[in-house]
Design an enzyme around this catalytic site. Structure first.
Site, short mmCIF file in Angstrom:
data_model
loop_
_atom_site.label_atom_id
_atom_site.label_comp_id
_atom_site.label_asym_id
_atom_site.label_seq_id
_atom_site.Cartn_x
_atom_site.Cartn_y
_atom_site.Cartn_z
N SER A 12 0.99 -1.25 0.02
CA SER A 12 -0.06 0.19 -0.11
C SER A 12 0.97 1.18 0.03
CB SER A 12 -0.86 0.19 1.12
OG SER A 12 -1.38 1.35 1.47
N TYR B 111 -1.71 -0.45 10.00
CA TYR B 111 -1.91 -0.83 8.90
C TYR B 111 -0.24 -0.47 8.12
CZ TYR B 111 -3.68 -1.33 3.96
OH TYR B 111 -3.99 -1.38 2.64
N SER C 39 2.51 -2.72 8.96
CA SER C 39 2.33 -3.96 8.24
C SER C 39 2.75 -4.03 6.82
CB SER C 39 0.96 -4.83 8.13
OG SER C 39 0.08 -3.83 7.33
N LYS C 40 2.56 -2.88 5.99
CA LYS C 40 2.79 -2.81 4.80
C LYS C 40 4.36 -2.40 4.45
CE LYS C 40 -1.40 -3.92 3.03
NZ LYS C 40 -1.57 -4.97 2.51
P1 NAP Z 1 -11.01 -6.66 0.43
O1 NAP Z 1 -12.23 -6.35 -0.85
O2 NAP Z 1 -11.64 -6.41 1.70
O3 NAP Z 1 -10.77 -8.02 0.07
C1 NAP Z 1 -9.62 -8.73 0.84
C2 NAP Z 1 -9.98 -10.28 0.93
O4 NAP Z 1 -9.39 -10.77 1.97
C3 NAP Z 1 -11.44 -10.35 1.42
O5 NAP Z 1 -12.23 -11.52 0.66
C4 NAP Z 1 -11.25 -10.99 2.92
O6 NAP Z 1 -12.39 -11.86 3.31
C5 NAP Z 1 -10.09 -11.76 2.69
N1 NAP Z 1 -9.27 -11.78 3.90
C6 NAP Z 1 -9.14 -11.02 5.07
N2 NAP Z 1 -8.66 -11.38 6.17
C7 NAP Z 1 -8.49 -12.73 5.67
C8 NAP Z 1 -7.82 -13.86 6.38
N3 NAP Z 1 -7.41 -13.57 7.64
N4 NAP Z 1 -7.61 -15.08 5.84
C9 NAP Z 1 -8.33 -15.14 4.42
N5 NAP Z 1 -8.77 -14.12 3.82
C10 NAP Z 1 -8.88 -13.01 4.38
O7 NAP Z 1 -9.93 -5.56 0.03
P2 NAP Z 1 -9.13 -5.12 -0.92
O8 NAP Z 1 -9.28 -3.70 -1.05
O9 NAP Z 1 -9.33 -5.88 -2.17
O10 NAP Z 1 -7.88 -5.27 -0.48
C11 NAP Z 1 -6.68 -6.41 -1.06
C12 NAP Z 1 -5.40 -5.81 -0.73
O11 NAP Z 1 -5.11 -4.68 -1.00
C13 NAP Z 1 -4.84 -5.76 0.71
O12 NAP Z 1 -3.95 -6.10 1.00
C14 NAP Z 1 -5.19 -4.39 1.08
O13 NAP Z 1 -4.36 -3.80 2.22
C15 NAP Z 1 -4.56 -3.71 -0.20
N6 NAP Z 1 -4.82 -2.37 -0.70
C16 NAP Z 1 -6.18 -2.03 -0.74
C17 NAP Z 1 -6.48 -0.67 -0.93
C18 NAP Z 1 -7.73 -0.16 -1.14
O14 NAP Z 1 -7.93 0.99 -1.18
N7 NAP Z 1 -8.66 -1.13 -1.50
C19 NAP Z 1 -5.11 0.35 -1.02
C20 NAP Z 1 -4.08 -0.22 -1.05
C21 NAP Z 1 -3.69 -1.39 -0.48
P3 NAP Z 1 -13.45 -11.49 4.02
O15 NAP Z 1 -14.12 -10.24 3.49
O16 NAP Z 1 -14.38 -12.78 4.58
O17 NAP Z 1 -12.65 -10.87 5.42
#
Ligand code: NAP
Length: 257
Positions: A148, A161, A164-165
């Site tokens: 991130s 957060y 962690s990143k």
């Molecule tokens: P998301 O839509 O919430 O998808 C994350 C998925 O990971 C969900 O299906 C979630 O399941 C699953 N997950 C969470 N905890 C878990 C666990 N303990 N074991 C197995 N699966 C787990 O999030 P996203 O926005 O796509 O994010 C994906 C990555 O991109 C993350 O690493 C996030 O930090 C990074 N990121 C996102 C953004 C943003 O703006 N969206 C920006 C920068 C970085 P549940 O829904 O059942 O919990």
């Protein structure tokens, strides 16, 4: 090197994609599958995994594995099951991640450890399993961790957060040096704010003005999950063959200021 017609072609390769039920992981799974890959898709959300599997009919085999990635000792057996079902791995894309907006005054040890476990320690354990000859297919190795911009720029309430990143980025650099002799590349992607369920959960705390202010931090506006999936595919395929130990920023200009 034999250059295929499509340099993003992943035919015959097996990728493990975590967080594949939602957001960036879901888009990544769909794109890698379209590019010909066999997939092991991993998430907490079993129904979400089944929906993605149903969407990916035809092409390479897709095996769902419901797993809680905060349970670090469970990851090695999980990878063993993925290899048993779908063959040795060419790569791993760790998209599963959690975020919580908590100011330092109320931050609790259990809270930051949970974030660190899923975002960082699970990534390390997945990378570690790829060092095994029983797991790694032996060629075209590529590991991509979704980091991130918060690993590089601060944000109020994002301490755990960000920690962690930033640790993920550092871990990936050293891991890339250890795995390079085996032909496995290790990279991170640092997205800005991407329109996913995770952003919607975070954004519940914002009024319309605050949402606009956050979007305005991105000269190109909020990203879409496909913007990150495209970058993953580039690093996963032979297009990324000379890239390792890097953090690719895909942020609509967030860090350009
Ligand atoms: P998301 O839509 O919430 O998808 C994350 C998925 O990971 C969900 O299906 C979630 O399941 C699953 N997950 C969470 N905890 C878990 C666990 N303990 N074991 C197995 N699966 C787990 O999030 P996203 O926005 O796509 O994010 C994906 C990555 O991109 C993350 O690493 C996030 O930090 C990074 N990121 C996102 C953004 C943003 O703006 N969206 C920006 C920068 C970085 P549940 O829904 O059942 O919990």
């Amino acid at each position: 090197m034999n250059t295929p017609l499509n340099p993003l072609d992943l035919s015959g390769r097996h990728f493990l994609v975590t967080g594949a039920s939602s957001g960036i992981g879901r888009s990544t799974a769909i794109l890698l599958h379209r590019l010909g890959a066999r997939l092991s898709i991993v998430d907490l959300d079993e129904a979400g995994l089944s929906a993605v599997q149903a969407e990916l009919r035809g092409g390479g085999q897709v095996e769902p594995h419901r797993t809680d990635l905060s349970d670090i000792p469970a990851i090695e057996p999980l990878v063993g099951r993925c290899v048993a079902a779908n063959g040795p791995l060419h790569g791993v894309v760790h998209c599963a991640g959690i975020q919580a907006i908590v100011p330092v005054r109320t931050l609790q040890v259990e809270g930051w450890r949970k974030i660190f476990a899923v975002n960082t320690e699970a990534a390390l354990m997945l990378g570690k399993t790829m060092s095994s000859r029983k797991v790694y297919a032996g060629e075209h190795g590529s590991i991509v961790f979704i980091s991130s911009v918060m690993g590089m720029a601060g944000s109020i309430g994002a301490i755990a957060y960000s920690m962690s990143k930033a640790a993920l980025d550092g871990m990936a650099r050293s891991l890339s040096l250890e795995l390079a002799p085996r032909g496995i590349r290790v990279n991170c992607i640092a997205p800005g704010f991407v329109q996913t369920p995770l952003l919607e959960r975070t954004g519940k705390l914002w009024d319309e003005g605050q949402r606009k202010a956050v979007e305005d931090l991105h000269p190109l506006g909020f990203g879409k999950p496909e913007d990150i999936a495209n970058a993953v595919a580039f690093l996963a395929a032979d297009t990324g063959r000379w890239i390792t130990g890097s953090v690719m920023v895909v942020d609509g200009g967030y860090l350009a200021r």
